[in-house]
Design a protein around this motif. Structure first.
Motif, PDB file in Angstrom:
ATOM      1  N   CYS A 147     -17.666 -95.774  56.839  1.00 57.91           N
ATOM      2  CA  CYS A 147     -16.931 -96.517  57.203  1.00 57.91           C
ATOM      3  C   CYS A 147     -17.283 -98.187  56.711  1.00 57.91           C
ATOM      4  O   CYS A 147     -18.300 -98.344  57.576  1.00 57.91           O
ATOM      5  CB  CYS A 147     -16.355 -96.661  58.578  1.00 57.91           C
ATOM      6  N   PRO A 148     -16.524 -98.881  56.216  1.00 59.35           N
ATOM      7  CA  PRO A 148     -17.148-100.223  55.933  1.00 59.35           C
ATOM      8  C   PRO A 148     -17.031-101.119  57.001  1.00 59.35           C
ATOM      9  O   PRO A 148     -17.755-101.844  57.349  1.00 59.35           O
ATOM     10  CB  PRO A 148     -16.084-100.620  54.814  1.00 59.35           C
ATOM     11  N   CYS A 149     -15.982-100.768  57.889  1.00 56.79           N
ATOM     12  CA  CYS A 149     -16.075-101.657  59.189  1.00 56.79           C
ATOM     13  C   CYS A 149     -17.267-101.468  60.125  1.00 56.79           C
ATOM     14  O   CYS A 149     -17.916-102.364  60.473  1.00 56.79           O
ATOM     15  CB  CYS A 149     -14.623-101.477  59.961  1.00 56.79           C
ATOM     16  N   SER A 150     -17.529-100.394  60.150  1.00 57.23           N
ATOM     17  CA  SER A 150     -18.719 -99.680  60.990  1.00 57.23           C
ATOM     18  C   SER A 150     -19.987-100.298  60.441  1.00 57.23           C
ATOM     19  O   SER A 150     -20.678-100.802  61.414  1.00 57.23           O
ATOM     20  CB  SER A 150     -18.733 -98.315  61.170  1.00 57.23           C
ATOM     21  N   LYS A 151     -20.089-100.202  59.236  1.00 57.19           N
ATOM     22  CA  LYS A 151     -21.313-100.975  58.508  1.00 57.19           C
ATOM     23  C   LYS A 151     -21.487-102.516  58.715  1.00 57.19           C
ATOM     24  O   LYS A 151     -22.534-102.997  59.057  1.00 57.19           O
ATOM     25  CB  LYS A 151     -21.436-100.687  57.029  1.00 57.19           C
ATOM     26  N   GLU A 152     -20.159-103.088  58.484  1.00 56.46           N
ATOM     27  CA  GLU A 152     -20.258-104.625  58.921  1.00 56.46           C
ATOM     28  C   GLU A 152     -20.372-104.949  60.336  1.00 56.46           C
ATOM     29  O   GLU A 152     -20.977-106.063  60.463  1.00 56.46           O
ATOM     30  CB  GLU A 152     -18.734-105.190  58.533  1.00 56.46           C
ATOM     31  N   ILE A 153     -20.016-104.417  61.328  1.00 56.22           N
ATOM     32  CA  ILE A 153     -19.907-104.929  62.742  1.00 56.22           C
ATOM     33  C   ILE A 153     -21.279-104.307  63.244  1.00 56.22           C
ATOM     34  O   ILE A 153     -21.666-104.627  64.502  1.00 56.22           O
ATOM     35  CB  ILE A 153     -18.816-104.429  63.368  1.00 56.22           C
ATOM     36  N   SER A 154     -21.974-103.364  62.670  1.00 56.90           N
ATOM     37  CA  SER A 154     -23.057-102.808  63.550  1.00 56.90           C
ATOM     38  C   SER A 154     -24.513-103.371  63.237  1.00 56.90           C
ATOM     39  O   SER A 154     -24.798-103.649  61.987  1.00 56.90           O
ATOM     40  CB  SER A 154     -23.264-101.117  63.165  1.00 56.90           C
ATOM     41  N   TYR A 156     -27.454-101.719  63.016  1.00 59.54           N
ATOM     42  CA  TYR A 156     -27.865-100.946  62.197  1.00 59.54           C
ATOM     43  C   TYR A 156     -26.945 -99.530  62.147  1.00 59.54           C
ATOM     44  O   TYR A 156     -26.251 -99.380  63.126  1.00 59.54           O
ATOM     45  CB  TYR A 156     -29.507-100.401  62.642  1.00 59.54           C
ATOM     46  N   GLY A 157     -27.065 -98.935  61.049  1.00 58.29           N
ATOM     47  CA  GLY A 157     -26.251 -97.729  60.855  1.00 58.29           C
ATOM     48  C   GLY A 157     -24.958 -97.865  60.748  1.00 58.29           C
ATOM     49  O   GLY A 157     -24.341 -99.043  60.653  1.00 58.29           O
ATOM     50  N   ALA A 158     -24.213 -97.129  60.370  1.00 58.76           N
ATOM     51  CA  ALA A 158     -22.654 -96.845  60.161  1.00 58.76           C
ATOM     52  C   ALA A 158     -22.301 -95.503  60.397  1.00 58.76           C
ATOM     53  O   ALA A 158     -22.970 -94.677  59.852  1.00 58.76           O
ATOM     54  CB  ALA A 158     -22.385 -97.417  58.827  1.00 58.76           C
ATOM     55  N   HIS A 159     -20.948 -95.137  60.780  1.00 58.73           N
ATOM     56  CA  HIS A 159     -20.528 -93.604  61.084  1.00 58.73           C
ATOM     57  C   HIS A 159     -19.781 -93.317  59.710  1.00 58.73           C
ATOM     58  O   HIS A 159     -19.409 -93.993  58.962  1.00 58.73           O
ATOM     59  CB  HIS A 159     -19.564 -93.666  62.215  1.00 58.73           C
ATOM     60  N   ASN A 160     -20.255 -92.070  59.513  1.00 55.58           N
ATOM     61  CA  ASN A 160     -19.521 -91.449  58.241  1.00 55.58           C
ATOM     62  C   ASN A 160     -19.239 -89.798  58.568  1.00 55.58           C
ATOM     63  O   ASN A 160     -19.303 -89.632  59.766  1.00 55.58           O
ATOM     64  CB  ASN A 160     -20.740 -91.182  57.415  1.00 55.58           C
ATOM     65  N   GLN A 161     -18.466 -89.552  57.587  1.00 54.09           N
ATOM     66  CA  GLN A 161     -17.748 -88.176  57.903  1.00 54.09           C
ATOM     67  C   GLN A 161     -17.432 -87.292  56.665  1.00 54.09           C
ATOM     68  O   GLN A 161     -17.794 -87.990  55.678  1.00 54.09           O
ATOM     69  CB  GLN A 161     -16.381 -88.441  58.475  1.00 54.09           C
ATOM     70  N   ARG A 162     -17.232 -86.138  57.000  1.00 52.84           N
ATOM     71  CA  ARG A 162     -16.796 -85.350  55.929  1.00 52.84           C
ATOM     72  C   ARG A 162     -15.433 -85.591  55.518  1.00 52.84           C
ATOM     73  O   ARG A 162     -14.520 -85.766  56.470  1.00 52.84           O
ATOM     74  CB  ARG A 162     -17.136 -83.764  56.020  1.00 52.84           C
ATOM     75  N   SER A 163     -14.965 -85.506  54.343  1.00 49.29           N
ATOM     76  CA  SER A 163     -13.785 -85.955  53.854  1.00 49.29           C
ATOM     77  C   SER A 163     -13.357 -84.963  52.869  1.00 49.29           C
ATOM     78  O   SER A 163     -14.130 -84.195  52.102  1.00 49.29           O
ATOM     79  CB  SER A 163     -13.728 -87.536  53.413  1.00 49.29           C
ATOM     80  N   VAL A 164     -11.833 -84.738  52.646  1.00 51.87           N
ATOM     81  CA  VAL A 164     -11.593 -84.208  51.480  1.00 51.87           C
ATOM     82  C   VAL A 164     -10.399 -84.623  50.797  1.00 51.87           C
ATOM     83  O   VAL A 164      -9.516 -85.412  51.402  1.00 51.87           O
ATOM     84  CB  VAL A 164     -11.174 -82.647  52.090  1.00 51.87           C
ATOM     85  N   ALA A 165     -10.237 -84.386  49.405  1.00 53.85           N
ATOM     86  CA  ALA A 165      -8.916 -85.047  48.652  1.00 53.85           C
ATOM     87  C   ALA A 165      -8.355 -83.695  48.181  1.00 53.85           C
ATOM     88  O   ALA A 165      -8.776 -82.640  47.727  1.00 53.85           O
ATOM     89  CB  ALA A 165      -9.483 -85.888  47.510  1.00 53.85           C
ATOM     90  N   SER A 247     -15.970 -88.966  62.455  1.00 55.41           N
ATOM     91  CA  SER A 247     -17.066 -88.721  63.540  1.00 55.41           C
ATOM     92  C   SER A 247     -16.897 -89.258  64.968  1.00 55.41           C
ATOM     93  O   SER A 247     -17.432 -88.955  65.862  1.00 55.41           O
ATOM     94  CB  SER A 247     -18.190 -88.885  62.803  1.00 55.41           C
ATOM     95  N   ILE A 248     -16.278 -90.472  65.086  1.00 60.19           N
ATOM     96  CA  ILE A 248     -16.179 -91.415  66.529  1.00 60.19           C
ATOM     97  C   ILE A 248     -14.674 -90.919  66.843  1.00 60.19           C
ATOM     98  O   ILE A 248     -14.511 -91.997  67.897  1.00 60.19           O
ATOM     99  CB  ILE A 248     -16.694 -92.496  66.025  1.00 60.19           C
ATOM    100  N   HIS A 249     -13.873 -90.273  66.398  1.00 56.70           N
ATOM    101  CA  HIS A 249     -12.519 -90.226  66.856  1.00 56.70           C
ATOM    102  C   HIS A 249     -12.112 -88.653  67.133  1.00 56.70           C
ATOM    103  O   HIS A 249     -12.740 -87.995  66.094  1.00 56.70           O
ATOM    104  CB  HIS A 249     -11.397 -90.868  66.166  1.00 56.70           C
ATOM    105  N   ASN A 250     -11.044 -88.184  67.733  1.00 51.92           N
ATOM    106  CA  ASN A 250     -10.620 -86.984  68.001  1.00 51.92           C
ATOM    107  C   ASN A 250      -9.394 -86.651  67.045  1.00 51.92           C
ATOM    108  O   ASN A 250      -8.726 -85.919  67.398  1.00 51.92           O
ATOM    109  CB  ASN A 250     -10.289 -86.554  69.302  1.00 51.92           C
ATOM    110  N   HIS A 251      -9.371 -87.531  65.898  1.00 54.20           N
ATOM    111  CA  HIS A 251      -8.208 -87.439  64.985  1.00 54.20           C
ATOM    112  C   HIS A 251      -8.787 -87.882  63.659  1.00 54.20           C
ATOM    113  O   HIS A 251      -9.891 -88.377  63.305  1.00 54.20           O
ATOM    114  CB  HIS A 251      -7.031 -88.449  65.310  1.00 54.20           C
ATOM    115  N   SER A 252      -8.109 -87.500  62.590  1.00 55.09           N
ATOM    116  CA  SER A 252      -8.300 -87.868  61.282  1.00 55.09           C
ATOM    117  C   SER A 252      -7.935 -89.188  60.752  1.00 55.09           C
ATOM    118  O   SER A 252      -6.666 -89.583  61.142  1.00 55.09           O
ATOM    119  CB  SER A 252      -7.911 -86.834  60.202  1.00 55.09           C
ATOM    120  N   ALA A 253      -8.404 -89.661  59.878  1.00 54.24           N
ATOM    121  CA  ALA A 253      -7.554 -90.793  59.051  1.00 54.24           C
ATOM    122  C   ALA A 253      -7.346 -90.198  57.691  1.00 54.24           C
ATOM    123  O   ALA A 253      -7.545 -89.357  57.214  1.00 54.24           O
ATOM    124  CB  ALA A 253      -8.833 -91.827  58.566  1.00 54.24           C
TER     125      ALA A 253
END
Length: 262
Positions: A147-154, A156-165, A247-253
């Motif tokens: 997540c670009p927003c997580s990286k920008e505001i934290s 240290y660290g940033a949340h990431n997730q498994r994704s699929v196309a 990874s930080i929500h109970n829903h998908s983007a």
């Protein structure tokens, strides 16, 4: 013995698709390297039925499928299979869809360890009598997003997730469809980092840092993938879904796009 299916029907309703679904058979899928990979396919196989006939001959679908399940399969074989269905079932249109797991080789970025990644894939062919087959390839490609927003505001660290196309492609007549392997390699590059089934510690460090240096929203991934797909020669139509299992929500983007190309 009486052929009940061939009896006349007076209700005046043409049936667009009738046949078999959820049949499971082994098939041989042609590979990029010129060989084949054996898969277990879930099959839906249908034809059109004119209003004057009571029913179709269900046993003939398996009779057609069985010999083709033993031959390496791609577009030409799919079209021949459908042509056989049109003739043997006296139909004006026929459609077959194979859904299967396909395995591609993955080489870890630092250690060089080799493993295989499973992809959910589908072949769908539709053929009208005296017309070329329309072939559609479906592939689900997994990758990592950060997540670009997580990286920008934290700090240290940033949340990431498994994704699929999830991609569906159809090419113009006269153009060959892309290989599964090539499509998967192309699409996974649009995420923050590829996924590897087997990673050693040095590989894990590499992919973690690579994702951190390449943050992307689901919208970024979708737009970058759209631009990449537009560059495929002969592509006629595509449908694309991108989903990040947050990874930080109970829903998908989620993002979706469909396009008919000139």
């Amino acid at each position: 013995m009486q052929d009940v299916q061939n009896r006349a029907d007076g209700r005046g309703i043409d049936i667009q698709k009738v046949g078999i679904k959820e049949a499971h058979l082994p098939f041989l899928i042609k590979t990029r390297e010129g060989g084949y990979q054996q898969v277990l396919a879930r099959v839906r196989f249908t034809v059109s039925l004119p209003s004057e006939y009571k029913g179709t001959h269900m046993s003939r679908f398996l009779e057609i499928l069985m010999p083709w399940s033993k031959k390496p399969l791609a577009e030409p074989e799919m079209e021949a299979m459908l042509g056989e269905a049109l003739t043997k079932l006296e139909a004006s249109s026929a459609e077959v869809e194979l859904s299967f797991k396909y395995f591609v080789d993955k080489v870890a970025p630092v250690s060089g360890r080799t493993s295989v990644l499973d992809l959910d894939c589908s072949f769908r062919g539709h053929k009208d009598k005296d017309k070329p087959m329309e072939f559609q390839l479906g592939v689900e490609v997994p990758f990592t997003s950060l997540c670009p927003c997580s990286k920008e505001i934290s700090a240290y660290g940033a949340h990431n997730q498994r994704s699929v196309a999830r991609i569906q492609l159809r090419f113009k007549p006269g153009y060959d469809c892309i290989y599964i392997e090539d499509l998967a390699e192309m699409v996974e590059k649009q995420g923050s980092s590829p996924i590897y089934p087997l990673l050693k510690r040095e590989d894990e460090k590499f992919v973690t840092e690579a994702a951190y240096e390449n943050p992307k929203f689901v919208e970024d991934i979708l737009r970058d993938t759209v631009l990449t797909l537009r560059g495929l020669e002969g592509l006629q139509w595509f449908s694309l879904e991108c989903e990040n299992y947050e990874s930080i929500h109970n829903h998908s983007a989620y993002a979706q796009h469909e396009e008919e190309l000139p």
